[in-house]
Design an enzyme around this catalytic site. Structure first.
Site, PDB file in Angstrom:
ATOM      1  N   ASP A   1       0.856  -1.186   0.000  1.00 30.43           N
ATOM      2  CA  ASP A   1       0.000   0.000   0.000  1.00 30.43           C
ATOM      3  C   ASP A   1       0.891   1.234   0.000  1.00 30.43           C
ATOM      4  O   ASP A   1       1.763   1.369   0.861  1.00 30.43           O
ATOM      5  CB  ASP A   1      -0.892   0.021   1.250  1.00 30.43           C
ATOM      6  CG  ASP A   1      -2.028  -0.976   1.144  1.00 30.43           C
ATOM      7  OD1 ASP A   1      -2.063  -1.730   0.145  1.00 30.43           O
ATOM      8  OD2 ASP A   1      -2.875  -1.024   2.054  1.00 30.43           O
TER       9      ASP A   1
ATOM     10  N   ASP B   1     -14.214  -6.045  -5.461  1.00 29.58           N
ATOM     11  CA  ASP B   1     -14.303  -6.104  -3.995  1.00 29.58           C
ATOM     12  C   ASP B   1     -15.696  -6.603  -3.647  1.00 29.58           C
ATOM     13  O   ASP B   1     -16.677  -5.902  -3.877  1.00 29.58           O
ATOM     14  CB  ASP B   1     -14.084  -4.717  -3.378  1.00 29.58           C
ATOM     15  CG  ASP B   1     -12.647  -4.235  -3.549  1.00 29.58           C
ATOM     16  OD1 ASP B   1     -11.803  -5.031  -3.983  1.00 29.58           O
ATOM     17  OD2 ASP B   1     -12.374  -3.052  -3.257  1.00 29.58           O
TER      18      ASP B   1
END
Lengths: 253, 211
Positions: free
Chosen positions: A11, A130
């Protein structure tokens, strides 16, 4: 024979790694290039950057990060997060990304996937799905990093994305993400059986057995994992040796 | 000595150029590596790298749009007989024609066609994406230092079917054997991405620079 891939995901926020390896041997644990180089050398099959930069103005930073990484790492690189326009994709590819992962923009406008894959080829367009379980054998799509509910059926959406030209699906279970209790195998099984393109399993990996399950039971072509590698619990090499011992085809250097 | 990576609006040129620079340095060579679509620069190049991403048709159209580029490439390859390295769709463009989207003529430097990989068993996904082992055919200067079954990185859905079997330099096994490296005289290409295949890929690029 084609090998199953292991993909560490980093990330990145404003050009700095916020969720990544936390080893003492790293000089600067916040440097994405150093982290990517570390994973490149330890046998990662691909590397994934997820840009979690909040504002649009700061997005130019990820381009610089990708450039610097591509100068040093000769391993495939996927970049996702905040990809909204054809121009966003072009910039990332020119900077050195091999694949670009699209989430919210693909849900908002399914034709965006079609345009993108026609322009750059399906091979570099990854759709990030997702999904959250809503009832038995039913999953729904969430966007904006899992914050917004859409009411769209995950299986139908995935099929449509592939029809529109997605070359790969990055499937994250929102229920499992961060739990370290393993991938959502029911979801994985349904999705991998419904489409012909490769699926990357994501969300929930906490042990090496979870990686095995994602590949062998879930039918994924690749597994994405963050914390099990970042915090030194396992090395990529250990993961591969474990998988090989259970007859999973992996690339061991 | 000049190596030009052809820029015609396709894909990840930076990675190819950076990998060539690394191979150049690792082998103590003195090449100047440029990314360009300028026919004048191509005219002066000692070696050419032709990358390619996206569809055969789009890549061919991209090349055709640049005035004088195709003529200069033909001159480099067929008249001057200087080395060229095609990567992925760059290699596929060497063929007589490709069938992606619609039938499109290639350079016809190596006779053959490019067609979609025909998958009947659903356990094989398409694109053929990831690391696969290459099976070498005979010996070859580009594969010096490469072992049989070394891993290379692939990402494609179409395959080159050359007419002349002797041009085939490597296969990879998927649903069946796929041709993944071809060579004819000064012309060489790989279906896999050497610029993304870590040390093994850099070795192949180094061999190309050394010849």
């Amino acid at each position: 024979m084609l090998k199953n891939r292991i993909i560490p995901c980093l990330d990145v926020k404003n050009g700095r790694v916020v969720k990544g390896i936390n080893f003492l041997e790293l000089k600067d644990a916040g440097d994405p290039v150093e982290q990517a180089t570390f994973y490149d050398k330890s046998g990662a099959d691909e590397i994934c950057f997820l840009d979690i930069t909040a504002t649009h103005e700061e997005r130019a930073i990820i381009i610089e990060t990708v450039k610097k990484t591509a100068d040093k790492c000769f391993v495939p690189l996927t970049v996702g997060g905040g990809v909204r326009t054809i121009e966003d994709i072009r910039k990332l590819l020119i900077a050195g990304a091999d694949k670009v992962s699209i989430n919210t923009a693909a849900v908002k406008d399914p034709l965006f996937i079609k345009q993108a894959s026609q322009k750059f080829g399906s091979q570099c367009i990854v759709v990030a799905v997702d999904a959250k379980k809503t009832s038995n054998n039913k999953w729904e799509i969430f966007t904006h990093g899992g914050r917004e509910k859409t009411g769209i059926d995950a299986i139908e959406f995935t099929k449509k994305s592939v029809f529109n030209g997605a070359g790969e699906i990055l499937l994250t279970s929102m229920d499992k993400d961060g739990t370290k209790t393993g991938y959502d195998l029911d979801l994985l099984k349904i999705i991998t059986k419904s489409i012909q393109v490769p699926v990357i399993a994501s969300g929930g990996a906490g042990t090496l057995e979870h990686l095995f399950e994602g590949l062998k039971i879930g039918g994924a072509s690749a597994v994405l994992a963050a914390s099990i590698f970042h915090y030194g619990k396992f090395t990529i090499q250990q993961a591969k040796e474990y998988l090989a011992s259970k007859d999973v085809q992996v690339r061991i250097k | 000595m000049l190596v030009t990576v052809i820029n015609y609006g396709s894909g990840n040129l930076r990675s190819a150029a950076k990998a060539l620079e690394k191979a150049n340095k690792d082998n103590n060579l003195k090449y100047n590596i440029q990314i360009s679509s300028d026919p004048k620069l191509i005219n002066k190049s000692d070696k050419i790298v032709l990358p390619g991403q996206g569809s055969f048709k789009d890549c061919k159209e991209g090349l055709s749009k640049i005035t004088g580029l195709i003529e200069e490439l033909n001159d480099h390859v067929l008249v001057k007989k200087k080395p060229i390295f095609g990567i992925c769709v760059g290699m596929q463009l060497f063929a007589t024609y490709g069938l992606e989207e619609k039938k499109t003529d290639g350079f016809n430097w190596i006779k053959g066609k490019v067609k979609k990989i025909n998958i009947k068993d659903s356990k094989f996904k398409l694109p053929h994406m990831g690391w696969n082992e290459i099976e070498l055919v005979g010996s070859n200067k580009y594969f010096s230092g490469i072992k049989d079954l070394d891993h290379m990185y692939f990402i494609h859905s179409y395959e080159f079917e050359p007419e002349e079997a002797q041009t085939i330099k490597a296969y990879a096994s998927y649903n069946k054997k796929i041709v993944v490296a071809i060579e004819k005289n000064n012309i060489f290409g790989t279906q896999f991405h050497p610029e993304k295949s870590q040390d093994s890929g850099l070795k192949i690029l180094g061999n190309f620079l050394k010849i």
